[in-house]
Write a protein that holds these residues in place. Structure first.
Motif, PDB file in Angstrom:
ATOM      1  N   GLU A  39       0.829  -1.205   0.000  1.00 40.79           N
ATOM      2  CA  GLU A  39       0.000   0.000   0.000  1.00 40.79           C
ATOM      3  C   GLU A  39       0.863   1.254   0.000  1.00 40.79           C
ATOM      4  O   GLU A  39       0.554   2.235  -0.685  1.00 40.79           O
ATOM      5  CB  GLU A  39      -0.933  -0.006   1.205  1.00 40.79           C
ATOM      6  CG  GLU A  39      -2.013  -1.064   1.118  1.00 40.79           C
ATOM      7  CD  GLU A  39      -2.790  -1.258   2.397  1.00 40.79           C
ATOM      8  OE1 GLU A  39      -2.312  -0.843   3.477  1.00 40.79           O
ATOM      9  OE2 GLU A  39      -3.890  -1.841   2.328  1.00 40.79           O
ATOM     10  N   ALA A  40       1.963   1.238   0.745  1.00 42.48           N
ATOM     11  CA  ALA A  40       2.861   2.399   0.790  1.00 42.48           C
ATOM     12  C   ALA A  40       3.543   2.624  -0.557  1.00 42.48           C
ATOM     13  O   ALA A  40       3.709   3.766  -0.993  1.00 42.48           O
ATOM     14  CB  ALA A  40       3.904   2.210   1.893  1.00 42.48           C
ATOM     15  N   ILE A  41       3.931   1.548  -1.227  1.00 41.23           N
ATOM     16  CA  ILE A  41       4.563   1.661  -2.549  1.00 41.23           C
ATOM     17  C   ILE A  41       3.597   2.306  -3.533  1.00 41.23           C
ATOM     18  O   ILE A  41       3.963   3.232  -4.270  1.00 41.23           O
ATOM     19  CB  ILE A  41       5.026   0.282  -3.052  1.00 41.23           C
ATOM     20  CG1 ILE A  41       6.262  -0.152  -2.269  1.00 41.23           C
ATOM     21  CG2 ILE A  41       5.300   0.302  -4.554  1.00 41.23           C
ATOM     22  CD1 ILE A  41       6.659  -1.593  -2.499  1.00 41.23           C
ATOM     23  N   LEU A  42       2.358   1.839  -3.545  1.00 41.58           N
ATOM     24  CA  LEU A  42       1.379   2.411  -4.480  1.00 41.58           C
ATOM     25  C   LEU A  42       1.051   3.848  -4.133  1.00 41.58           C
ATOM     26  O   LEU A  42       0.848   4.679  -5.029  1.00 41.58           O
ATOM     27  CB  LEU A  42       0.122   1.550  -4.504  1.00 41.58           C
ATOM     28  CG  LEU A  42       0.325   0.140  -5.071  1.00 41.58           C
ATOM     29  CD1 LEU A  42      -0.985  -0.629  -5.039  1.00 41.58           C
ATOM     30  CD2 LEU A  42       0.899   0.187  -6.469  1.00 41.58           C
ATOM     31  N   ASP A  43       1.043   4.173  -2.862  1.00 40.28           N
ATOM     32  CA  ASP A  43       0.811   5.558  -2.437  1.00 40.28           C
ATOM     33  C   ASP A  43       1.943   6.459  -2.923  1.00 40.28           C
ATOM     34  O   ASP A  43       1.692   7.543  -3.451  1.00 40.28           O
ATOM     35  CB  ASP A  43       0.681   5.618  -0.917  1.00 40.28           C
ATOM     36  CG  ASP A  43       0.276   7.000  -0.432  1.00 40.28           C
ATOM     37  OD1 ASP A  43      -0.700   7.551  -0.997  1.00 40.28           O
ATOM     38  OD2 ASP A  43       0.914   7.518   0.493  1.00 40.28           O
ATOM     39  N   ARG A  44       3.184   6.009  -2.761  1.00 41.40           N
ATOM     40  CA  ARG A  44       4.330   6.799  -3.244  1.00 41.40           C
ATOM     41  C   ARG A  44       4.273   6.958  -4.755  1.00 41.40           C
ATOM     42  O   ARG A  44       4.551   8.034  -5.294  1.00 41.40           O
ATOM     43  CB  ARG A  44       5.650   6.131  -2.850  1.00 41.40           C
ATOM     44  CG  ARG A  44       6.110   6.479  -1.483  1.00 41.40           C
ATOM     45  CD  ARG A  44       7.546   6.084  -1.153  1.00 41.40           C
ATOM     46  NE  ARG A  44       8.299   5.399  -2.159  1.00 41.40           N
ATOM     47  CZ  ARG A  44       8.709   4.127  -2.072  1.00 41.40           C
ATOM     48  NH1 ARG A  44       8.419   3.402  -1.019  1.00 41.40           N
ATOM     49  NH2 ARG A  44       9.409   3.585  -3.025  1.00 41.40           N
ATOM     50  N   ALA A  45       3.925   5.904  -5.462  1.00 48.55           N
ATOM     51  CA  ALA A  45       3.842   5.975  -6.925  1.00 48.55           C
ATOM     52  C   ALA A  45       2.804   7.005  -7.356  1.00 48.55           C
ATOM     53  O   ALA A  45       3.043   7.791  -8.276  1.00 48.55           O
ATOM     54  CB  ALA A  45       3.509   4.598  -7.496  1.00 48.55           C
ATOM     55  N   ARG A  46       1.670   7.035  -6.679  1.00 48.18           N
ATOM     56  CA  ARG A  46       0.637   8.027  -7.005  1.00 48.18           C
ATOM     57  C   ARG A  46       1.131   9.452  -6.745  1.00 48.18           C
ATOM     58  O   ARG A  46       0.897  10.352  -7.531  1.00 48.18           O
ATOM     59  CB  ARG A  46      -0.614   7.773  -6.164  1.00 48.18           C
ATOM     60  CG  ARG A  46      -1.478   6.677  -6.671  1.00 48.18           C
ATOM     61  CD  ARG A  46      -2.780   6.598  -5.866  1.00 48.18           C
ATOM     62  NE  ARG A  46      -3.259   5.237  -5.882  1.00 48.18           N
ATOM     63  CZ  ARG A  46      -3.079   4.341  -4.916  1.00 48.18           C
ATOM     64  NH1 ARG A  46      -2.455   4.655  -3.808  1.00 48.18           N
ATOM     65  NH2 ARG A  46      -3.533   3.126  -5.044  1.00 48.18           N
ATOM     66  N   LYS A  47       1.811   9.633  -5.626  1.00 45.62           N
ATOM     67  CA  LYS A  47       2.280  10.975  -5.258  1.00 45.62           C
ATOM     68  C   LYS A  47       3.316  11.516  -6.234  1.00 45.62           C
ATOM     69  O   LYS A  47       3.355  12.712  -6.491  1.00 45.62           O
ATOM     70  CB  LYS A  47       2.866  10.955  -3.851  1.00 45.62           C
ATOM     71  CG  LYS A  47       1.815  10.841  -2.777  1.00 45.62           C
ATOM     72  CD  LYS A  47       2.427  10.782  -1.403  1.00 45.62           C
ATOM     73  CE  LYS A  47       1.331  10.626  -0.366  1.00 45.62           C
ATOM     74  NZ  LYS A  47       1.880  10.438   0.980  1.00 45.62           N
ATOM     75  N   TYR A  48       4.174  10.660  -6.758  1.00 46.14           N
ATOM     76  CA  TYR A  48       5.234  11.120  -7.655  1.00 46.14           C
ATOM     77  C   TYR A  48       4.786  11.257  -9.106  1.00 46.14           C
ATOM     78  O   TYR A  48       5.500  11.830  -9.916  1.00 46.14           O
ATOM     79  CB  TYR A  48       6.446  10.191  -7.570  1.00 46.14           C
ATOM     80  CG  TYR A  48       7.228  10.398  -6.295  1.00 46.14           C
ATOM     81  CD1 TYR A  48       7.935  11.566  -6.086  1.00 46.14           C
ATOM     82  CD2 TYR A  48       7.255   9.436  -5.305  1.00 46.14           C
ATOM     83  CE1 TYR A  48       8.650  11.776  -4.923  1.00 46.14           C
ATOM     84  CE2 TYR A  48       7.971   9.632  -4.133  1.00 46.14           C
ATOM     85  CZ  TYR A  48       8.660  10.800  -3.950  1.00 46.14           C
ATOM     86  OH  TYR A  48       9.366  11.001  -2.804  1.00 46.14           O
TER      87      TYR A  48
END
Length: 58
Positions: A39-48
């Motif tokens: 979930e954290a990886i996908l959140d970071r991907a969305r933010k960048y």
């Protein structure tokens, strides 16, 4: 350039998507930390807003 360094790789995003797509009701001690990491990886991907998300349905 900084975004590229901190954003997850395409492989990390795919692995996270696969893990979340194949959730199971049977949870062992190692599953929950892997789920939170995905979930954290996908959140970071969305933010960048890196191109690895284009067409990925993330």
């Amino acid at each position: 350039m900084i975004n590229t360094e901190f954003a997850p790789s395409a492989e990390e995003v795919q692995q996270a998507r696969d893990l979340l797509a194949n959730r199971t009701d049977s949870i062992d001690g190692s599953y929950l930390p892997r789920l939170r990491a995905a979930e954290a990886i996908l959140d970071r991907a969305r933010k960048y807003h890196i191109g690895i998300l284009e067409g990925a349905g993330v």
